[in-house]
Motif scaffolding. Structure first.
Motif, PDB file in Angstrom:
ATOM      1  N   MET A  69       0.815  -1.206   0.000  1.00 21.09           N
ATOM      2  CA  MET A  69       0.000   0.000   0.000  1.00 21.09           C
ATOM      3  C   MET A  69       0.852   1.262   0.000  1.00 21.09           C
ATOM      4  O   MET A  69       1.802   1.393   0.774  1.00 21.09           O
ATOM      5  N   ARG A  70       0.470   2.184  -0.883  1.00 18.69           N
ATOM      6  CA  ARG A  70       1.174   3.463  -1.049  1.00 18.69           C
ATOM      7  C   ARG A  70       2.683   3.253  -1.241  1.00 18.69           C
ATOM      8  O   ARG A  70       3.501   4.103  -0.876  1.00 18.69           O
ATOM      9  N   GLY A  71       3.049   2.117  -1.820  1.00 22.09           N
ATOM     10  CA  GLY A  71       4.451   1.841  -2.097  1.00 22.09           C
ATOM     11  C   GLY A  71       5.277   1.531  -0.868  1.00 22.09           C
ATOM     12  O   GLY A  71       6.520   1.571  -0.928  1.00 22.09           O
ATOM     13  N   LYS A  72       4.635   1.191   0.252  1.00 24.48           N
ATOM     14  CA  LYS A  72       5.345   0.849   1.483  1.00 24.48           C
ATOM     15  C   LYS A  72       5.654  -0.653   1.468  1.00 24.48           C
ATOM     16  O   LYS A  72       4.768  -1.471   1.231  1.00 24.48           O
ATOM     17  N   ILE A  73       6.910  -1.008   1.726  1.00 23.30           N
ATOM     18  CA  ILE A  73       7.351  -2.384   1.566  1.00 23.30           C
ATOM     19  C   ILE A  73       7.731  -2.978   2.923  1.00 23.30           C
ATOM     20  O   ILE A  73       8.556  -2.424   3.653  1.00 23.30           O
ATOM     21  N   ALA A  74       7.124  -4.107   3.246  1.00 25.46           N
ATOM     22  CA  ALA A  74       7.430  -4.816   4.484  1.00 25.46           C
ATOM     23  C   ALA A  74       8.793  -5.500   4.374  1.00 25.46           C
ATOM     24  O   ALA A  74       9.454  -5.432   3.329  1.00 25.46           O
ATOM     25  N   SER A  75       9.191  -6.179   5.425  1.00 27.08           N
ATOM     26  CA  SER A  75      10.438  -6.955   5.396  1.00 27.08           C
ATOM     27  C   SER A  75      10.209  -8.192   4.536  1.00 27.08           C
ATOM     28  O   SER A  75       9.866  -9.265   5.020  1.00 27.08           O
ATOM     29  N   MET A  76      10.389  -8.031   3.225  1.00 23.26           N
ATOM     30  CA  MET A  76       9.957  -9.060   2.283  1.00 23.26           C
ATOM     31  C   MET A  76      10.760 -10.342   2.369  1.00 23.26           C
ATOM     32  O   MET A  76      10.239 -11.424   2.080  1.00 23.26           O
ATOM     33  N   ASP A  77      12.013 -10.264   2.769  1.00 23.68           N
ATOM     34  CA  ASP A  77      12.775 -11.501   2.959  1.00 23.68           C
ATOM     35  C   ASP A  77      12.171 -12.323   4.093  1.00 23.68           C
ATOM     36  O   ASP A  77      12.055 -13.553   3.997  1.00 23.68           O
TER      37      ASP A  77
END
Length: 412
Positions: free
Chosen positions: A135-143
């Protein structure tokens, strides 16, 4: 003020309309070759930009999310995990696929809460799909997200509607999951009014997506990036229904020139964003959450949290007063937790009802605000924007509602 379609895109779309070769919802299969198809070419160029093997042009990002689930093997009644804070199109696509959404908490930075994701995975071992929404280009800790999914046999899918141009360790989003969905709705980095892309690296999944979207018989060969014959033989055997979700030729034509300018526009957005975010973060009671070090942002909008104390005893009345005063001065401000906001999970009446155990998300979005940062704004526009936010928050903090420049007390 969405980004305008460049002149080259306007001219290309006009040529499509003048030719009459638009086809039904636009696979452009009535052209003589894939080289003449705007859709085929934009798919190739989009895949090249994001670094995926395949891209499928569709009529919306919602359709892409729906097809991701179908191609991943989701069946009627399956549970699908997703962010409790996202746009209504995501849970709607889950319901469209005949599945049941299971919502996960968010953090003050508007990304999925990984510990709660793990908790929900363990509480719902039958939920074998997770759509992470950036959302809104916010990125979680994807690893960490990918590791948690792999450890539990959960298929990871990415909703990248808001994250085109956003990078994770220098690479585009959409590579942690097995498939990803992007948007070209007006307020995204690509603007065609409506539109979207499904991207992936797997021949068989992509062939299935093509069949679901509307490819049939020999028409599959009119894709610039075509999966293997073995994959086509499986997907085109008549067992997959045709949902007619393809992109329109004129849509593709107006998008192609925009892909070439994404990185340039990102640089402009980001140079302004960090200055504006710092000024908002310095306001009393206001915080702008930073993103992870791995992320290169696209700062086309700014989100900020306001301490509940600013609004007094009645948060709803105070927040509404703040928004009304901003809008009276010409600044549109959204509150994610508003009773009319399609990003507020309490308004999604078609799935599990809102008292579904998301207290953290409910608190965060009740005090989270969103402002666009249009490319067409001048520097003085941003000065005025900061002034409006600051003065309107001060008015609310002091129990004052300004009407026609006259202060009127309101109950806090």
């Amino acid at each position: 003020m969405p980004d305008p379609v460049p002149a080259a895109g306007v001219a290309a779309a006009a040529r499509c309309m003048e030719s009459g070769r638009l086809f039904r919802r636009g696979a452009a299969y009535n052209v003589a070759s894939k080289e003449e198809s705007e859709v085929s070419q934009v798919e190739d160029e989009f895949a090249a930009f994001t670094g995926h093997n395949f891209a499928l042009g569709l009529n919306s990002c919602g359709s892409a999310i729906f097809l991701m689930l179908k191609c991943a093997g989701a069946e009627h009644g399956d549970k699908v995990l997703t962010n409790g804070f996202t746009f209504t199109a995501v849970p709607s696509a889950i319901v469209h696929a005949g599945c049941e959404p299971v919502y996960v908490e968010t953090t003050p930075g508007y990304v999925v809460d990984v510990p709660d994701l793990i908790k929900k995975m363990d509480a719902h071992p039958d939920a074998k799909y997770f759509i992470v929404s950036h959302m809104r280009g916010k990125i979680a800790s994807m690893d960490e997200v990918r590791e948690a999914c792999e450890a539990r046999g959960v298929v990871l899918l990415e909703d990248c509607a808001h994250s085109l141009g956003v990078l994770w360790n220098g690479a585009h989003t959409g590579h942690h999951g097995s498939m990803a969905a992007f948007s070209s709705q007006s307020y995204k980095m690509l603007n065609s009014g409506e539109g979207g892309f499904l991207v992936c690296d797997d021949d068989f999944k992509f062939a299935k997506a093509m069949a679901y979207a509307g490819a049939y018989e020999v028409l599959a060969k009119k894709h610039e990036r075509c999966p293997s014959q073995a994959a086509l033989d499986v997907a085109m055997d008549g067992s997959i229904p045709n949902f007619s979700l393809r992109m329109h030729e004129a849509t593709a034509a107006m998008l192609r020139p925009q892909i070439l300018t994404i990185e340039k526009r990102r640089a402009v957005y980001n140079e302004r964003y960090y200055r504006i975010a710092a000024r908002l973060d310095a306001l009393p009671g206001v915080s702008v959450e930073s993103q992870r070090d791995e992320v290169t942002i696209v700062g086309d909008s700014v989100q900020f949290n306001v301490e509940a104390a600013v609004f007094g005893d009645d948060l709803e009345a105070g927040a509404n007063a703040f928004i009304a005063q901003c809008e009276a001065r010409g600044l549109p401000v959204e509150r994610f937790g508003a009773k009319t906001n399609a990003r507020n999970f309490k308004n999604w009446r078609y799935g599990p009802q809102p008292d579904c155990g998301l207290p953290a998300t409910a608190d965060i979005i009740s005090r989270a605000f969103d402002v666009r940062l249009p490319l067409l704004f001048e520097e003085e526009d941003f000065d005025v924007m900061i002034e409006i936010v600051s003065e309107c928050l001060d008015n609310v903090r002091n129990g004052v509602f300004v009407v026609d420049e006259a202060p009127v007390a309101f109950a806090r």
